[in-house]
Each structure stands twice: as C-alpha cells, then as structure tokens.
Design a protein around this motif. Structure first.
Motif, short mmCIF file in Angstrom:
data_model
loop_
_atom_site.label_atom_id
_atom_site.label_comp_id
_atom_site.label_asym_id
_atom_site.label_seq_id
_atom_site.Cartn_x
_atom_site.Cartn_y
_atom_site.Cartn_z
N ASP A 44 21.84 43.39 46.29
CA ASP A 44 23.01 42.94 45.53
C ASP A 44 23.78 44.12 44.94
OD1 ASP A 44 22.39 40.34 46.10
OD2 ASP A 44 21.29 40.00 44.23
N SER A 48 27.60 45.03 45.86
CA SER A 48 28.61 45.14 44.80
C SER A 48 29.34 46.47 44.88
CB SER A 48 27.94 44.98 43.43
OG SER A 48 27.37 43.70 43.30
N THR A 51 31.90 46.35 47.80
CA THR A 51 32.96 45.35 47.77
C THR A 51 33.94 45.54 46.61
OG1 THR A 51 31.44 43.86 46.58
CG2 THR A 51 31.62 43.59 48.97
N THR A 52 33.88 46.68 45.94
CA THR A 52 34.90 46.94 44.92
C THR A 52 36.25 47.09 45.61
OG1 THR A 52 34.57 49.33 45.03
CG2 THR A 52 33.23 48.10 43.44
#
Length: 272
Positions: A44, A48, A51-52
C-alpha cells in the motif's frame, strides 16, 4: 579423460561462474535491493508513492517525450543509414562521425549547448522571446535533449544490415521499372525490418532512462517539467526514500521489458 581437456573445461567453468558472480554483484544485487526497499513497508505504501499526482505526471511526461523522440530518431536513423551505405556525397565521413557524437558527448554538455542556442542570451533566444516561444524549461527543450542523446541507435543497427544484404535486389527492382519509393517499401524496408525494430527498442530504453541533458534544460518544475528519472532524485532529496525506490522499480521493470523485447527480436531475426 585427457588432462588437457579436463583443464580446459575447468577454466571454462571458472570463467562462467566468475562472469555470473560479477553480474549478480553489479546488476542483480542492486535491483533486488531496490525491490526489497520498495515493499519493505507494504504494497500500500509503495502504491501510494506511485499514484501521487506529481509522480503520475512525471511518468506521463516521460512517455510523451519517448513517443515523440523515438519516431523522429527512427526516421532519421533509416534515412541516415541509407545515405551512409547507399550514397556517395561530400561530407559523408562527417555525417558518419556526427551520428556517433551523442555516444561520446556528456549529456550535461548537450543540455548546456541547448542553453547556448535557446537561452535568453543564446543565438535564437532573442527571437524566441520576441515571439513568445518557450523552448527552455518546457517540453521542446526536453524533447530536443532526448532526441540528441538517443540519436545513434537506429542508424547504427541499420548500417551493418544494409551492408550485409547488399544492393543486388534493389538494383534488380529498379531494372524492372520500380520507383525509388516502391523499392524502398517492398525491398529495402522488409530486409532491414528487424534491425529497425532492434534499434527502436534501444532508442526507447535510452529515452526512458535519460537524465543528464533533461535535468539541465527542464527546470525540474513539479507536475510540469519533471520526468520519472528527475522525480526519483526529487523524492530522494525530500527524504521520501520509499517513493524514490518505487519509481526506480518501475523504471527497472521497464528496462527488463526492453531486455526481453531485445532478446525476442534477436531470435526472430536469427530465424528469419
């Protein structure tokens, strides 16, 4: 078994395992470390980091630059290879040497030369400023830098293939009344297609991994002129180590895909 044969086989095994150990230490080891550091805090956290909005934009910009630079260098490489192998003209030797210039020139020097051309005090800087055309710190300069550093690969793959196949079939086609375009499309291009594909794969890999020249001319504006390689450095300097490793892992996976593509195309060329 004769002692000489046994000694020769032993030496081959020693050389083979030495080469394998060297590759493991230099290539596989660092890649394994990047993979481990990417997921040491879970999937995760890595997702994260990838995917910014800034990271997604960096990958989009990298792919866009690659999508522009690769076709340009493919066309140039084929035309340049045909000129070098099939034509005689003044300056042919100079052209042949110029194609290899990006291999010998530092990418940072390439970026600096673009400043001397398109900067405010450069040769074209004043005219560009008068017409409100942005080259530096924008997409055009990044594309120019990437095109320059990835220029030789298609040409250098096609040139030896053209020399190997000769021009007998092309001459026969012209004798039978085929035009230059028909000869190129039906005879020459099919004969060099695997060399072109191999050169395209190498060019793509070089474009995806370019750092030095782009770093000089991009301005490194987050969300605008930051490529994936620049994003890795920015995340690392910002102490977001996992983000830097996650982006690096994606770039490494792209490199592995390029390597697999090269192997596949090489086998197809050998069996064609």
């Amino acid at each position: 078994m004769r002692p000489a044969t046994l000694g020769s086989r032993t030496r081959r095994h020693v050389l083979r395992w030495t080469a394998l150990a060297y590759l493991l230490a230099i290539l596989v080891g660092p890649l394994a470390m990047v993979f481990w550091r990417t997921f040491e805090n879970g999937y995760d956290a890595a997702w994260s980091a990838l995917t910014t909005p800034e990271t997604v934009q960096a990958f989009k910009l990298t792919l866009l630059i690659t999508a522009i630079a690769v076709p340009l260098n493919t066309v140039f490489g084929v035309v340049c290879a045909l000129a070098i192998v099939r034509r005689d003209f003044p300056g042919k030797g100079l052209l042949n040497a110029f194609v290899d210039l990006p291999l010998a020139l530092s990418p940072v020097v390439v970026g600096l030369s673009l400043f001397l051309l398109y900067g405010r005090e450069g040769w074209f800087g004043g005219w560009l400023e008068e017409h409100d055309i942005q080259v530096l710190f924008a997409l055009p300069a990044m594309v120019l830098a990437t095109v320059f550093v990835s220029l030789p690969f298609v040409c250098r793959e096609v040139v030896p293939t053209l020399r190997e196949i000769g021009d007998e079939q092309e001459q026969a086609a012209r004798t039978l009344g085929a035009s230059g375009w028909q000869t190129l499309r039906r005879i020459t291009l099919p004969a060099i297609r695997w060399a072109i594909v191999y050169g395209v794969v190498l060019t793509t890999a070089r474009c995806l991994g370019e750092y030095g020249a782009v770093a000089v001319v991009s301005g490194r504006i987050q969300g605008q002129t930051e490529t994936a390689t620049l994003r890795v450095e920015e995340r690392y300097d910002s102490f977001d180590v996992q983000g830097a490793y996650a982006i690096s892992l994606v770039l490494a996976l792209l490199a592995v895909l390029v390597l697999i593509a090269m192997t596949v195309f090489q086998r197809k060329e050998e069996t064609a």
